[in-house]
Design a protein around this motif. Structure first.
Motif, PDB file in Angstrom:
ATOM      1  N   ASN A 130       0.816  -1.220   0.000  1.00 33.74           N
ATOM      2  CA  ASN A 130       0.000   0.000   0.000  1.00 33.74           C
ATOM      3  C   ASN A 130       0.849   1.269   0.000  1.00 33.74           C
ATOM      4  N   PHE A 131       2.089   1.137  -0.443  1.00 32.42           N
ATOM      5  CA  PHE A 131       2.934   2.321  -0.628  1.00 32.42           C
ATOM      6  C   PHE A 131       3.004   2.618  -2.119  1.00 32.42           C
ATOM      7  N   VAL A 132       2.462   3.755  -2.504  1.00 34.90           N
ATOM      8  CA  VAL A 132       2.341   4.060  -3.938  1.00 34.90           C
ATOM      9  C   VAL A 132       3.688   4.522  -4.493  1.00 34.90           C
ATOM     10  N   GLU A 133       4.064   3.901  -5.610  1.00 30.02           N
ATOM     11  CA  GLU A 133       5.359   4.196  -6.202  1.00 30.02           C
ATOM     12  C   GLU A 133       5.250   5.301  -7.240  1.00 30.02           C
ATOM     13  N   PRO A 164       8.764  16.029   6.224  1.00 38.77           N
ATOM     14  CA  PRO A 164       7.727  15.278   6.936  1.00 38.77           C
ATOM     15  C   PRO A 164       6.594  14.828   6.011  1.00 38.77           C
ATOM     16  N   GLY A 165       6.083  13.645   6.306  1.00 38.21           N
ATOM     17  CA  GLY A 165       4.881  13.172   5.619  1.00 38.21           C
ATOM     18  C   GLY A 165       5.118  12.571   4.251  1.00 38.21           C
ATOM     19  N   LEU A 166       6.363  12.247   3.925  1.00 39.46           N
ATOM     20  CA  LEU A 166       6.611  11.684   2.592  1.00 39.46           C
ATOM     21  C   LEU A 166       6.839  10.171   2.626  1.00 39.46           C
ATOM     22  N   GLY A 167       6.631   9.563   3.792  1.00 37.95           N
ATOM     23  CA  GLY A 167       6.605   8.101   3.796  1.00 37.95           C
ATOM     24  C   GLY A 167       7.816   7.398   4.397  1.00 37.95           C
ATOM     25  N   LYS A 168       8.647   8.134   5.137  1.00 36.38           N
ATOM     26  CA  LYS A 168       9.824   7.477   5.740  1.00 36.38           C
ATOM     27  C   LYS A 168       9.382   6.391   6.721  1.00 36.38           C
ATOM     28  N   THR A 169       8.466   6.775   7.604  1.00 32.18           N
ATOM     29  CA  THR A 169       8.007   5.826   8.619  1.00 32.18           C
ATOM     30  C   THR A 169       7.298   4.639   7.959  1.00 32.18           C
ATOM     31  N   HIS A 170       6.479   4.937   6.975  1.00 31.07           N
ATOM     32  CA  HIS A 170       5.753   3.873   6.262  1.00 31.07           C
ATOM     33  C   HIS A 170       6.768   2.863   5.694  1.00 31.07           C
ATOM     34  N   LEU A 171       7.802   3.383   5.038  1.00 34.57           N
ATOM     35  CA  LEU A 171       8.778   2.473   4.420  1.00 34.57           C
ATOM     36  C   LEU A 171       9.552   1.666   5.466  1.00 34.57           C
ATOM     37  N   SER A 298      -5.601   5.264  -4.225  1.00 33.59           N
ATOM     38  CA  SER A 298      -5.299   4.128  -3.348  1.00 33.59           C
ATOM     39  C   SER A 298      -5.857   4.353  -1.926  1.00 33.59           C
ATOM     40  N   LYS A 299      -5.729   5.587  -1.413  1.00 33.34           N
ATOM     41  CA  LYS A 299      -6.244   5.857  -0.066  1.00 33.34           C
ATOM     42  C   LYS A 299      -7.777   5.743  -0.053  1.00 33.34           C
ATOM     43  N   ALA A 300      -8.411   6.115  -1.156  1.00 33.08           N
ATOM     44  CA  ALA A 300      -9.873   5.983  -1.232  1.00 33.08           C
ATOM     45  C   ALA A 300     -10.243   4.496  -1.255  1.00 33.08           C
ATOM     46  N   ASP A 323       3.080  17.191   2.024  1.00 33.51           N
ATOM     47  CA  ASP A 323       2.817  16.178   3.059  1.00 33.51           C
ATOM     48  C   ASP A 323       1.641  15.284   2.633  1.00 33.51           C
ATOM     49  N   VAL A 324       1.915  13.986   2.528  1.00 33.49           N
ATOM     50  CA  VAL A 324       0.875  13.056   2.057  1.00 33.49           C
ATOM     51  C   VAL A 324      -0.294  12.987   3.044  1.00 33.49           C
ATOM     52  N   ARG A 325      -0.044  13.388   4.289  1.00 25.92           N
ATOM     53  CA  ARG A 325      -1.153  13.384   5.264  1.00 25.92           C
ATOM     54  C   ARG A 325      -2.264  14.331   4.820  1.00 25.92           C
ATOM     55  N   VAL A 326      -1.911  15.368   4.080  1.00 24.92           N
ATOM     56  CA  VAL A 326      -2.942  16.297   3.592  1.00 24.92           C
ATOM     57  C   VAL A 326      -3.866  15.556   2.625  1.00 24.92           C
ATOM     58  N   LEU A 327      -3.285  14.699   1.781  1.00 26.90           N
ATOM     59  CA  LEU A 327      -4.114  13.935   0.840  1.00 26.90           C
ATOM     60  C   LEU A 327      -4.984  12.946   1.621  1.00 26.90           C
ATOM     61  N   GLU A 328      -4.391  12.340   2.661  1.00 29.93           N
ATOM     62  CA  GLU A 328      -5.181  11.407   3.478  1.00 29.93           C
ATOM     63  C   GLU A 328      -6.338  12.136   4.159  1.00 29.93           C
ATOM     64  N   GLY A 329      -6.055  13.346   4.631  1.00 26.50           N
ATOM     65  CA  GLY A 329      -7.097  14.132   5.286  1.00 26.50           C
ATOM     66  C   GLY A 329      -8.210  14.457   4.299  1.00 26.50           C
TER      67      GLY A 329
HETATM   68  N1  LIG Z   1       3.868   6.912  -1.444  1.00 25.40           N
HETATM   69  C1  LIG Z   1       2.924   6.735  -0.506  1.00 25.40           C
HETATM   70  N2  LIG Z   1       1.914   5.859  -0.707  1.00 25.40           N
HETATM   71  C2  LIG Z   1       0.957   5.683   0.225  1.00 25.40           C
HETATM   72  N3  LIG Z   1       0.916   6.319   1.405  1.00 25.40           N
HETATM   73  C3  LIG Z   1       1.891   7.215   1.669  1.00 25.40           C
HETATM   74  C4  LIG Z   1       2.943   7.466   0.731  1.00 25.40           C
HETATM   75  N4  LIG Z   1       3.760   8.390   1.269  1.00 25.40           N
HETATM   76  C5  LIG Z   1       3.265   8.700   2.477  1.00 25.40           C
HETATM   77  N5  LIG Z   1       2.134   7.993   2.725  1.00 25.40           N
HETATM   78  C6  LIG Z   1       1.265   8.045   3.904  1.00 25.40           C
HETATM   79  O1  LIG Z   1       1.370   9.348   4.471  1.00 25.40           O
HETATM   80  C7  LIG Z   1       1.357   9.306   5.888  1.00 25.40           C
HETATM   81  C8  LIG Z   1       2.596   9.974   6.419  1.00 25.40           C
HETATM   82  O2  LIG Z   1       3.729   9.163   6.060  1.00 25.40           O
HETATM   83  P1  LIG Z   1       4.912   8.848   7.096  1.00 25.40           P
HETATM   84  O3  LIG Z   1       4.425   8.912   8.512  1.00 25.40           O
HETATM   85  O4  LIG Z   1       5.568   7.597   6.664  1.00 25.40           O
HETATM   86  O5  LIG Z   1       5.837  10.107   6.806  1.00 25.40           O
HETATM   87  P2  LIG Z   1       7.218  10.514   7.449  1.00 25.40           P
HETATM   88  O6  LIG Z   1       8.091  10.864   6.293  1.00 25.40           O
HETATM   89  O7  LIG Z   1       7.712   9.458   8.360  1.00 25.40           O
HETATM   90  O8  LIG Z   1       6.816  11.817   8.246  1.00 25.40           O
HETATM   91  P3  LIG Z   1       7.454  12.433   9.610  1.00 25.40           P
HETATM   92  O9  LIG Z   1       8.794  12.953   9.213  1.00 25.40           O
HETATM   93  O10 LIG Z   1       6.486  13.517   9.971  1.00 25.40           O
HETATM   94  O11 LIG Z   1       7.521  11.324  10.604  1.00 25.40           O
HETATM   95  C9  LIG Z   1       1.271   7.813   6.264  1.00 25.40           C
HETATM   96  O12 LIG Z   1      -0.047   7.488   6.607  1.00 25.40           O
HETATM   97  C10 LIG Z   1       1.688   7.078   4.994  1.00 25.40           C
HETATM   98  O13 LIG Z   1       1.023   5.844   4.873  1.00 25.40           O
END
Ligand SMILES: Nc1ncnc2c1ncn2[C@@H]1O[C@H](COP(=O)(O)OP(=O)(O)OP(=O)(O)O)[C@@H](O)[C@H]1O
Length: 458
Positions: A130-133, A164-171, A298-300, A323-329
């Motif tokens: 579920n991580f979009v490439e 922040p919010g670009l998916g580091k934690t997700h990865l 994908s989030k939808a 920040d991808v969280r904005v799209l999630e919001g």
């Molecule tokens: N490419 C992606 N595909 C799907 N979801 C994504 C993608 N990038 C980010 N997200 C989603 O966006 C949200 C924020 O991502 P995440 O917490 O991994 O960011 P971060 O880079 O660790 O931010 P921070 O530095 O604030 O900790 C998560 O819910 C994550 O699933």
């Protein structure tokens, strides 16, 4: 058994979840406890549904584990409700459970010879699937996937950096989950830097720092998030440095993340900074338009919603914040609106649901502009938008322009009619219905409509 369990659970979730997830979904919950039932009250049904779908599993696991630490024979039930706890459910905390739980950190009393009390902190829902490439992150994805197949191999350490919010934690979680899926015996730990420092301070206080170091040195993979938090914390850096060296010597995988390139993190010892950069340092860039569209869709989907392409494009074009969280919001708001009104997801529903968000980002689309763009697209004169001519080559584009005006602007039907040569509002209504019908039946018109929305959204 008491509400202290919930307080400890919250403290742990605060470390493990993103700041926005924690403050949006978990902080508003109020807890009540009575007769072995922990009730979590949400301010509304939407929050309650969201928590149930996204966080219930992790909450249940934690609460049950914490309850057992307090009393191995005790079982606890958890329910999610809308409202507020009864006064009988909110008795003050009885036992000093937090102190008791603090002595049960995973590394406590654990040595290389005794790997029992391992806790990975991995969040299962963050996966590669579920991580979009996209162009912005494909290098980071390819590398972490290779690490998942061969941890401790050539990409060690790996340093991921991004805003922040670009998916580091997700990865980080995705790679950890993949390592464990491949080899369930693997000892993988995800930890935020704040938590690492806090655990280390506790270990120093309790004279268990050697066990602490041993525990980390015994892992197959250590995933440390937000490493910039170590800035200015010399003692913590020293312990991290030792852990890091020992793991690299042992070919155990280390992945670190930060909001900036290793060399740019101030307040970190030069030796450590150099070492961070020994392996590979990879940036994750903000997602470009196509990736934002794919993320929205994908989030939808994750919420069981179908987001039409043109609507996704409309949103992605306007929400350019990185920040991808904005799209999630945005998707959360749209989903709430669609559920509440029972309507299909269209651009006007989106405009309504995201009014505040879009106001910040949107350049207003005008009827004049719609007429100009539609006329150019169908190679007719702009003046025909207002003319009385009724041949189909002119009338059809005019109807499409009216439907677009209804969808993309806030003008009323009479105002739109006025702008199209003083036509009646019923003519506009008829045009909107006709175009909706044609889009369903005729692929060419559907495609034209999408292209026009894209052009008008630029
Ligand atoms: N490419 C992606 N595909 C799907 N979801 C994504 C993608 N990038 C980010 N997200 C989603 O966006 C949200 C924020 O991502 P995440 O917490 O991994 O960011 P971060 O880079 O660790 O931010 P921070 O530095 O604030 O900790 C998560 O819910 C994550 O699933």
């Amino acid at each position: 058994m008491s509400l202290a369990i919930w307080q400890e659970c919250l403290a742990q979730l605060k470390d493990e979840l993103s700041k926005s997830d924690f403050s949006t979904w978990l902080r508003p919950l109020q807890a009540g406890y009575s007769n072995s039932v922990l009730s979590l009250y949400s301010p509304n049904k939407f929050t309650s549904d969201w928590v149930r779908n996204n966080f219930m599993e992790i909450i249940e696991n934690k609460v049950k584990l914490l309850a057992q630490l307090e009393d191995p024979n005790h079982t606890i039930q958890i329910r999610l409700l809308v409202g507020k706890p009864e006064s009988s459910e909110t008795k003050p905390v009885a036992a000093p459970i937090a102190a008791k739980i603090n002595t049960n950190h995973p590394w406590q009393g654990v040595s290389k010879a005794d790997p029992v009390a391992h806790k990975s902190n991995l969040i299962k829902r963050f996966t590669f699937d579920n991580f979009v490439e996209g162009k912005s992150n494909n290098f980071a994805i390819a590398t972490t996937q290779q690490i998942a197949e061969n941890p401790g191999g050539v990409y060690n350490p790996l340093f991921l950096y991004a805003h922040p919010g670009l998916g580091k934690t997700h990865l980080l979680h995705a790679v950890g989950n993949a390592i464990v899926a491949e080899n369930p015996e693997s000892k993988v730990v995800y930890i935020r830097s704040e938590r690492f420092v806090q655990d280390m301070i506790n270990a120093i206080r309790n004279n268990t720092i050697e066990q602490f170091k041993d525990y980390y040195a015994s892992l197959d993979a250590l995933l440390i998030d937000d490493i910039h938090f170590f800035a200015g914390k010399e003692r913590s850096q020293e312990v991290l440095f030792q852990t890091f060296n020992s793991m690299l010597d042992g070919h155990q995988q280390v992945i670190l993340t930060s909001d900036r390139f290793p060399k740019e993190i101030e307040g970190i010892d030069e030796r450590l900074r150099t070492r961070f950069g020994w392996g590979l340092s990879i940036p994750i860039d903000p997602p470009e338009l196509e990736t934002r569209v794919a993320i929205l869709i994908s989030k939808a989907e994750e919420r069981g919603l179908t987001l039409p392409d043109d609507v996704a494009f409309f949103i992605a074009k306007r929400l350019t914040i990185t920040d991808v969280r904005v799209l999630e919001g945005a998707i959360a708001n749209i989903s709430a609106k669609a559920q509440f009104t029972g309507q299909d997801i269209t651009i006007s529903l989106v405009q309504d649901a995201l009014r505040d968000m879009l106001a910040v980002h949107t350049k207003q689309t005008t009827i004049d502009n719609i007429q100009k763009v539609v006329a150019e697209h169908y190679r007719i004169k702009i003046s025909d938008m207002a003319s009385k001519r009724r041949t189909r080559t002119v009338a059809r584009p005019r109807q499409i322009a009216m439907a677009l005006a209804k969808e993309l602007t806030q003008h009323s039907l009479p105002e739109i009619g006025e702008a199209f040569g003083g036509r009646d509002h019923t003519t506009v209504l008829h045009a909107c219905r006709k175009v909706a019908e044609l889009r369903n039946e005729n692929n060419d018109i559907q495609e034209d409509y999408k292209i026009l929305i894209r052009t008008l959204s630029m």
